[in-house]
Design a protein around this motif. Structure first.
Motif, PDB file in Angstrom:
ATOM      1  N   ARG A  31       0.819  -1.207   0.000  1.00 13.20           N
ATOM      2  CA  ARG A  31       0.000   0.000   0.000  1.00 13.20           C
ATOM      3  C   ARG A  31       0.857   1.263   0.000  1.00 13.20           C
ATOM      4  NH1 ARG A  31      -4.764   1.206  -0.034  1.00 13.20           N
ATOM      5  NH2 ARG A  31      -5.563  -0.830   0.551  1.00 13.20           N
ATOM      6  N   TRP A  34       1.947   1.841  -3.453  1.00 15.01           N
ATOM      7  CA  TRP A  34       0.827   2.348  -4.260  1.00 15.01           C
ATOM      8  C   TRP A  34       0.589   3.835  -3.962  1.00 15.01           C
ATOM      9  CZ3 TRP A  34      -1.946   1.706  -8.405  1.00 15.01           C
ATOM     10  CH2 TRP A  34      -3.144   2.401  -8.559  1.00 15.01           C
ATOM     11  N   ASP A  35       0.597   4.181  -2.667  1.00 16.25           N
ATOM     12  CA  ASP A  35       0.369   5.580  -2.292  1.00 16.25           C
ATOM     13  C   ASP A  35       1.448   6.482  -2.882  1.00 16.25           C
ATOM     14  OD1 ASP A  35      -1.887   4.816  -0.939  1.00 16.25           O
ATOM     15  OD2 ASP A  35      -0.949   4.857   1.055  1.00 16.25           O
ATOM     16  N   MET A  62      -2.668  -5.739   0.001  1.00 16.26           N
ATOM     17  CA  MET A  62      -2.067  -4.404   0.060  1.00 16.26           C
ATOM     18  C   MET A  62      -1.245  -4.205   1.338  1.00 16.26           C
ATOM     19  SD  MET A  62      -2.763  -2.934  -2.781  1.00 16.26           S
ATOM     20  CE  MET A  62      -2.774  -1.128  -2.791  1.00 16.26           C
ATOM     21  N   ASN A  63      -1.561  -4.980   2.393  1.00 15.17           N
ATOM     22  CA  ASN A  63      -0.793  -4.814   3.635  1.00 15.17           C
ATOM     23  C   ASN A  63       0.426  -5.736   3.708  1.00 15.17           C
ATOM     24  OD1 ASN A  63      -1.935  -7.274   4.126  1.00 15.17           O
ATOM     25  ND2 ASN A  63      -3.234  -6.597   5.838  1.00 15.17           N
TER      26      ASN A  63
END
Lengths: 81, 164
Positions: A31, A34-35, A62-63
């Motif tokens: 994540r 992605w961020d 995502m984690n």
């Protein structure tokens, strides 16, 4: 740590990149990566709720934590068949 | 070279060859197969009111092959005697050409049909493959399912369709 990012289909078109190399702090998650990409390429932000991810060519959450040298892929909704 | 059961590539598909490979993969002395079902998906000339000229497919190939392996394992869990072959084509594919071929072999037709249907439903749900549609006035990426192999509801829906 350094990771390779793979982007497919419309994500590739929106960013202009099929492959990128990015630096991340140790312990970073999918994540976080992605961020970072959304910061860099705001056009991909709408995919936040529909993205799938893979680490080293295996589906990942995502984690999930990323390791140095990993290949992380982001996959828009699929349309095979 | 023997025909692999699970494959992705740019060459035109041959469902007959895949069906023969699936049969051969389990042919034993007592040859117990009584049925082979095949499914071939074709590129259509119309979609959502648009006149399609051709499609271009791409895949994240290593993960797509792993997804096919997962689908074959899931099918084997449900239909123990059925065996699957899945070939997906990538690159530019013209109208009327095949984008996917699936074959399943089994002692009886019911399992062969069901496993074949299950496989195409699951490919559409979880295989990291995308098609870009080129139509008369532009082009667009087609985006369907959010790929999540752990999504039990999606798997259940594929099973329901397979057994309908």
């Amino acid at each position: 740590m350094r990771v390779t990012v793979r982007l497919f289909a419309r994500l590739r078109d929106l960013t202009g990149f099929a492959e990128l190399v990015r630096e991340l702090p140790p312990g970073a998650t999918v994540r976080r990566l992605w961020d970072d990409l959304v910061q860099e390429f705001p056009a991909i932000a709408p995919y936040g709720g529909s993205i799938s991810a893979a680490v080293n060519a295996d589906y990942a959450r995502m984690n999930a934590a990323i390791q140095d040298g990993d290949e992380v892929a982001f996959l828009p909704p699929v349309s095979g068949g | 070279m023997p025909c692999p059961l699970l494959a992705i590539g740019a060459i035109p598909l041959d469902a007959g060859m895949l069906a023969a490979a699936v049969q051969a993969a389990a042919r034993t002395a007592d040859a117990s197969d009584g049925a082979v079902a095949t499914f071939v998906g074709l590129v259509r000339d119309r979609n959502l009111g648009r006149t399609v000229q051709y499609l271009v497919y791409e895949a994240y190939e290593p993960l797509a092959i792993r997804s096919f392996e997962r689908i074959a394992a899931e099918a084997a869990e449900r239909w123990a005697s059925a065996r699957l072959g899945i070939h997906h084509r990538i690159g530019r594919i013209e109208i009327g050409e095949a984008s996917i071929a699936i074959a399943s072999a089994s002692p009886h037709r019911g399992e062969a049909f069901a496993a074949c249907r299950y496989a195409i439903e699951r490919v559409k749900q979880i295989a990291p493959i995308w098609k870009k549609e080129y139509f008369d006035t532009g082009d667009v990426w087609i985006e369907g399912a959010v790929a999540d192999p752990q999504d039990a509801a999606a798997r259940q829906e594929a099973l329901r369709r397979a057994c309908a």
